[in-house]
Design a protein around this motif. Structure first.
Motif, PDB file in Angstrom:
ATOM      1  N   MET A 184       0.845  -1.183   0.000  1.00 40.90           N
ATOM      2  CA  MET A 184       0.000   0.000   0.000  1.00 40.90           C
ATOM      3  C   MET A 184       0.880   1.232   0.000  1.00 40.90           C
ATOM      4  SD  MET A 184      -2.997   0.930  -0.293  1.00 40.90           S
ATOM      5  CE  MET A 184      -3.245   2.640  -0.560  1.00 40.90           C
ATOM      6  N   CYS A 185       0.258   2.407  -0.228  1.00 41.55           N
ATOM      7  CA  CYS A 185       1.012   3.643  -0.192  1.00 41.55           C
ATOM      8  C   CYS A 185       0.102   4.776   0.257  1.00 41.55           C
ATOM      9  CB  CYS A 185       1.620   3.965  -1.561  1.00 41.55           C
ATOM     10  SG  CYS A 185       0.424   4.173  -2.895  1.00 41.55           S
ATOM     11  N   ALA A 186       0.710   5.784   0.884  1.00 31.61           N
ATOM     12  CA  ALA A 186      -0.073   6.926   1.349  1.00 31.61           C
ATOM     13  C   ALA A 186      -0.710   7.668   0.186  1.00 31.61           C
ATOM     14  CB  ALA A 186       0.825   7.875   2.151  1.00 31.61           C
ATOM     15  N   GLY A 187      -0.100   7.621  -0.981  1.00 30.69           N
ATOM     16  CA  GLY A 187      -0.671   8.241  -2.167  1.00 30.69           C
ATOM     17  C   GLY A 187      -1.532   7.285  -2.950  1.00 30.69           C
ATOM     18  N   GLY A 188      -2.405   6.553  -2.240  1.00 30.47           N
ATOM     19  CA  GLY A 188      -3.325   5.619  -2.870  1.00 30.47           C
ATOM     20  C   GLY A 188      -4.750   6.143  -2.852  1.00 30.47           C
ATOM     21  N   SER A 189      -5.679   5.277  -3.159  1.00 32.20           N
ATOM     22  CA  SER A 189      -7.087   5.638  -3.262  1.00 32.20           C
ATOM     23  C   SER A 189      -7.929   4.542  -2.641  1.00 32.20           C
ATOM     24  CB  SER A 189      -7.474   5.833  -4.734  1.00 32.20           C
ATOM     25  OG  SER A 189      -6.648   6.814  -5.342  1.00 32.20           O
ATOM     26  N   GLY A 190      -9.217   4.817  -2.418  1.00 34.02           N
ATOM     27  CA  GLY A 190     -10.021   3.773  -1.810  1.00 34.02           C
ATOM     28  C   GLY A 190     -11.463   4.161  -1.578  1.00 34.02           C
ATOM     29  N   PHE A 191     -12.154   3.270  -0.865  1.00 29.30           N
ATOM     30  CA  PHE A 191     -13.568   3.410  -0.560  1.00 29.30           C
ATOM     31  C   PHE A 191     -13.794   3.091   0.912  1.00 29.30           C
ATOM     32  CE2 PHE A 191     -13.116   2.126  -4.955  1.00 29.30           C
ATOM     33  CZ  PHE A 191     -14.019   2.925  -5.652  1.00 29.30           C
ATOM     34  N   VAL A 192     -14.743   3.798   1.516  1.00 30.65           N
ATOM     35  CA  VAL A 192     -15.151   3.526   2.890  1.00 30.65           C
ATOM     36  C   VAL A 192     -16.651   3.240   2.884  1.00 30.65           C
ATOM     37  CG1 VAL A 192     -15.272   4.414   5.248  1.00 30.65           C
ATOM     38  CG2 VAL A 192     -13.390   5.134   3.737  1.00 30.65           C
ATOM     39  N   THR A 193     -17.033   2.067   3.383  1.00 29.55           N
ATOM     40  CA  THR A 193     -18.444   1.721   3.502  1.00 29.55           C
ATOM     41  C   THR A 193     -18.822   1.739   4.980  1.00 29.55           C
ATOM     42  OG1 THR A 193     -18.303   0.319   1.534  1.00 29.55           O
ATOM     43  CG2 THR A 193     -20.221   0.023   2.947  1.00 29.55           C
ATOM     44  N   VAL A 194     -19.862   2.476   5.308  1.00 30.46           N
ATOM     45  CA  VAL A 194     -20.290   2.630   6.701  1.00 30.46           C
ATOM     46  C   VAL A 194     -21.778   2.323   6.793  1.00 30.46           C
ATOM     47  CG1 VAL A 194     -20.517   4.212   8.661  1.00 30.46           C
ATOM     48  CG2 VAL A 194     -18.560   4.436   7.098  1.00 30.46           C
ATOM     49  N   TRP A 195     -22.140   1.555   7.845  1.00 33.20           N
ATOM     50  CA  TRP A 195     -23.551   1.334   8.140  1.00 33.20           C
ATOM     51  C   TRP A 195     -23.799   1.793   9.574  1.00 33.20           C
ATOM     52  CZ3 TRP A 195     -26.563  -3.314   5.809  1.00 33.20           C
ATOM     53  CH2 TRP A 195     -27.941  -3.060   5.902  1.00 33.20           C
ATOM     54  N   PRO A 196     -24.384   2.988   9.744  1.00 29.42           N
ATOM     55  CA  PRO A 196     -24.701   3.442  11.094  1.00 29.42           C
ATOM     56  C   PRO A 196     -25.834   2.607  11.684  1.00 29.42           C
ATOM     57  CG  PRO A 196     -24.785   5.239   9.473  1.00 29.42           C
ATOM     58  CD  PRO A 196     -24.754   3.967   8.716  1.00 29.42           C
ATOM     59  N   PRO A 197     -25.928   2.507  12.992  1.00 26.47           N
ATOM     60  CA  PRO A 197     -26.997   1.705  13.601  1.00 26.47           C
ATOM     61  C   PRO A 197     -28.387   2.271  13.357  1.00 26.47           C
ATOM     62  CG  PRO A 197     -25.729   2.873  15.279  1.00 26.47           C
ATOM     63  CD  PRO A 197     -24.993   3.037  13.993  1.00 26.47           C
ATOM     64  N   ASP A 198     -28.489   3.570  13.048  1.00 31.02           N
ATOM     65  CA  ASP A 198     -29.800   4.188  12.887  1.00 31.02           C
ATOM     66  C   ASP A 198     -29.978   4.821  11.511  1.00 31.02           C
ATOM     67  OD1 ASP A 198     -27.934   6.145  13.190  1.00 31.02           O
ATOM     68  OD2 ASP A 198     -29.030   7.292  14.704  1.00 31.02           O
ATOM     69  N   GLY A 199     -29.257   4.328  10.516  1.00 28.95           N
ATOM     70  CA  GLY A 199     -29.352   4.917   9.191  1.00 28.95           C
ATOM     71  C   GLY A 199     -29.061   3.907   8.099  1.00 28.95           C
ATOM     72  N   ALA A 200     -29.027   4.393   6.874  1.00 28.43           N
ATOM     73  CA  ALA A 200     -28.778   3.547   5.716  1.00 28.43           C
ATOM     74  C   ALA A 200     -27.282   3.441   5.431  1.00 28.43           C
ATOM     75  CB  ALA A 200     -29.504   4.117   4.499  1.00 28.43           C
ATOM     76  N   PRO A 201     -26.848   2.349   4.799  1.00 27.30           N
ATOM     77  CA  PRO A 201     -25.429   2.206   4.478  1.00 27.30           C
ATOM     78  C   PRO A 201     -25.018   3.142   3.342  1.00 27.30           C
ATOM     79  CG  PRO A 201     -26.675   0.389   3.533  1.00 27.30           C
ATOM     80  CD  PRO A 201     -27.641   1.174   4.365  1.00 27.30           C
TER      81      PRO A 201
END
Length: 511
Positions: free
Chosen positions: A45-62
């Motif tokens: 990996m490298c600090a100059g990379g890219s990506g995605f974050v998927t979050v599902w809150p307990p009281d909301g939609a993903p």
């Protein structure tokens, strides 16, 4: 009291996530672990990379925060394709990648992590960066995964740049080994700036200006203006129903999430069965169908409405269970975290196989996303500047009965989708516990020339499948990914599992 489970690429990354348990949540933990991996897994990996974050809150939609690589607009003096040279190396087979200053795309990992922290984290951003800044100041141990990867890729990808050679080669000329302490000059200072100024420092601040100028002055397409104009994109996750679980993953225009979801939908008919030769054959045929559709309809399709429509058509066909209709038709890190409040966060980031470019004044290696030939077999010259590039990444979260939550994902380039789908198949459909599902041996269908080949690890009950050649591995191999997963449910609490193939680690802590 809060309990958090983290599964990450290394022990120092998992511990960084665990350090967020005091007043933090699973999102803080996942981000702290992910940013530690970004900066302490050279090659992987490298600090100059890219990506995605998927979050599902307990009281909301993903939701999915898209921080993937873009094609730089440049300033007209450098053309797309300039400054790239071909590197060839053996990584589970001979591979070729474009590396060099011209292979660097506009990176988005820090933008995605910063946006996730702002929207969903409980702790201040500078607190999330404390563990990785400490490691950068002291020097960090080279992980087993990074050492293994560099043994294969170092001469071809990193051996051409003197700044990289000075850090990644020992006195004997060989790449650093597992456990060696690596101190990257100026990285800690850059991280302190990012902690104080926010992720925007990587784009509209001094860090971004330094990175953009260094690359462009040496013949790359990337400029400081490309970084200054970059923005993360927040998208609704794509969801599928699998038995009594709802699985949410990376939507189109990314490729990985929809392909992984399609495989799982097609595997529904095999829920509750045994892991035997018939199941392995069915899994291979489903992988073949989805990956063939991907090659014909999705690879190189860009990010426009046609690409989204093709991805949605794949899911619709998979929901109908129509396998025959489909048959007719690098490096990465992953972090998973859950907590007992019902938060789930899944982060996948990639620098491709690496450009070999180290920006010495900020201590950051950069991606080769413009040189990933396997992701863009038709090339990217037809895509407009500013386009998001195709991605295999499938950071996934799921919510099940009784409020249970699961976060899962994997590195592994083209094997990401098949690795995640197989683990979820074993866990949700066949009833294996989470660690067993993560560690169980895997198969992957690939194209070699004009031949379809099942590549597989030793204990896969593959037998003699018709119409496929086979390529057995003699042992488990990081070629097949590096899944990390974490789960919480009210009955059994928090559990986490990290793939033995990459020497990953877990931490389950409570405050």
């Amino acid at each position: 009291m809060t309990t958090i489970g983290v599964a990450a690429a290394s022990q120092i990354a998992a511990d960084a996530g665990a350090a967020m348990v005091d007043r933090g949540n699973a999102v803080d933990a996942a981000l702290a672990a992910a940013v530690t991996s970004l900066c302490t897994e050279p090659g992987i990996m490298c600090a100059g990379g890219s990506g995605f974050v998927t979050v599902w809150p307990p009281d909301g939609a993903p939701v999915v925060i898209d921080g993937y690589a873009e094609i730089p607009r440049g300033d007209g003096r450098v053309q797309l394709g300039d400054g790239i040279h071909v590197a060839e190396f053996d990584y589970g087979g001979i591979m070729t990648q474009g590396v060099g200053y011209g292979s660097v795309a506009t990176p988005g990992a820090f933008a995605a992590l910063g946006e996730a922290s702002r929207r969903f984290g409980r702790l201040p951003w500078d607190r999330v960066l404390e563990p990785v800044t400490g490691w950068a100041s002291r020097g960090f141990p080279v992980s087993r995964g990074a050492a293994t990867f560099l043994r294969s890729t170092y001469p071809a990808i990193y051996g051409w740049q003197p700044e990289s050679v000075a850090l990644l080669a020992g006195t004997d000329g060989e790449p650093v080994r597992e456990g060696d302490i690596l101190h990257v000059p100026h990285l800690a200072d850059a991280l302190r700036t990012i902690a104080a100024e926010g992720a925007a420092a990587c784009y509209r601040g001094t860090v971004g200006a330094t990175v953009g100028a260094f690359v462009h002055d040496r013949g790359g397409l990337l400029t400081p203006e490309d970084l200054a104009s970059y923005e993360p994109v927040v998208r609704d996750a794509v969801t599928v129903e699998l038995r009594d679980w709802t699985v949410a993953t990376n939507p189109a225009p990314a490729i990985g999430g929809v392909c992984m979801a399609a495989m799982l939908l097609l595997l529904r008919a095999r829920a509750g069965g045994a892991w035997d030769t018939a199941a392995a054959h069915a899994l291979a045929q489903i992988q073949d169908a989805v990956l063939s559709y991907r090659a014909a309809r999705l690879d190189g399709a860009g990010v426009g409405p046609d690409a989204v429509a093709a991805a949605m058509a794949l899911l619709a066909t998979a929901r109908d269970g129509d396998l025959e209709a489909l048959l007719g038709a690098p490096s990465t890190i992953h972090t998973s975290a859950v907590d007992d409040d019902g938060w789930a966060c899944s982060v996948t980031a990639s620098g491709g196989y690496g450009s070999g470019v180290l920006v010495p004044d900020v201590g950051m290696w950069l991606n080769n996303s413009l040189g990933e030939f396997d992701l863009h077999p038709e090339g990217i010259a037809g895509l407009p500047p500013g386009s998001r590039l195709a991605s295999n990444m499938a950071p996934t979260v799921a919510r099940g009965p009784d409020g249970a939550v699961l976060a899962i994902g994997s590195p592994g380039a083209g094997r990401i989708t098949t690795a995640v789908a197989q683990v979820l198949y074993h866990h949700l459909y066949l009833g294996a516990d989470l660690d067993t599902a993560v560690q169980r041996h895997r198969l992957h269908v690939e194209t070699v020339g004009d031949r379809r080949v099942i590549t597989y690890e030793p204990d896969v009950p593959i037998g003699a499948p018709m119409d496929y050649e086979t390529r057995p591995f003699g042992c488990s191999h990081m070629f097949f990914g590096g899944v990390t997963a974490a789960r919480w449910d009210p009955a059994s609490g928090v559990v986490a599992a990290s793939d033995h193939r990459r020497g990953g680690a877990v931490a389950v802590v409570e405050s």
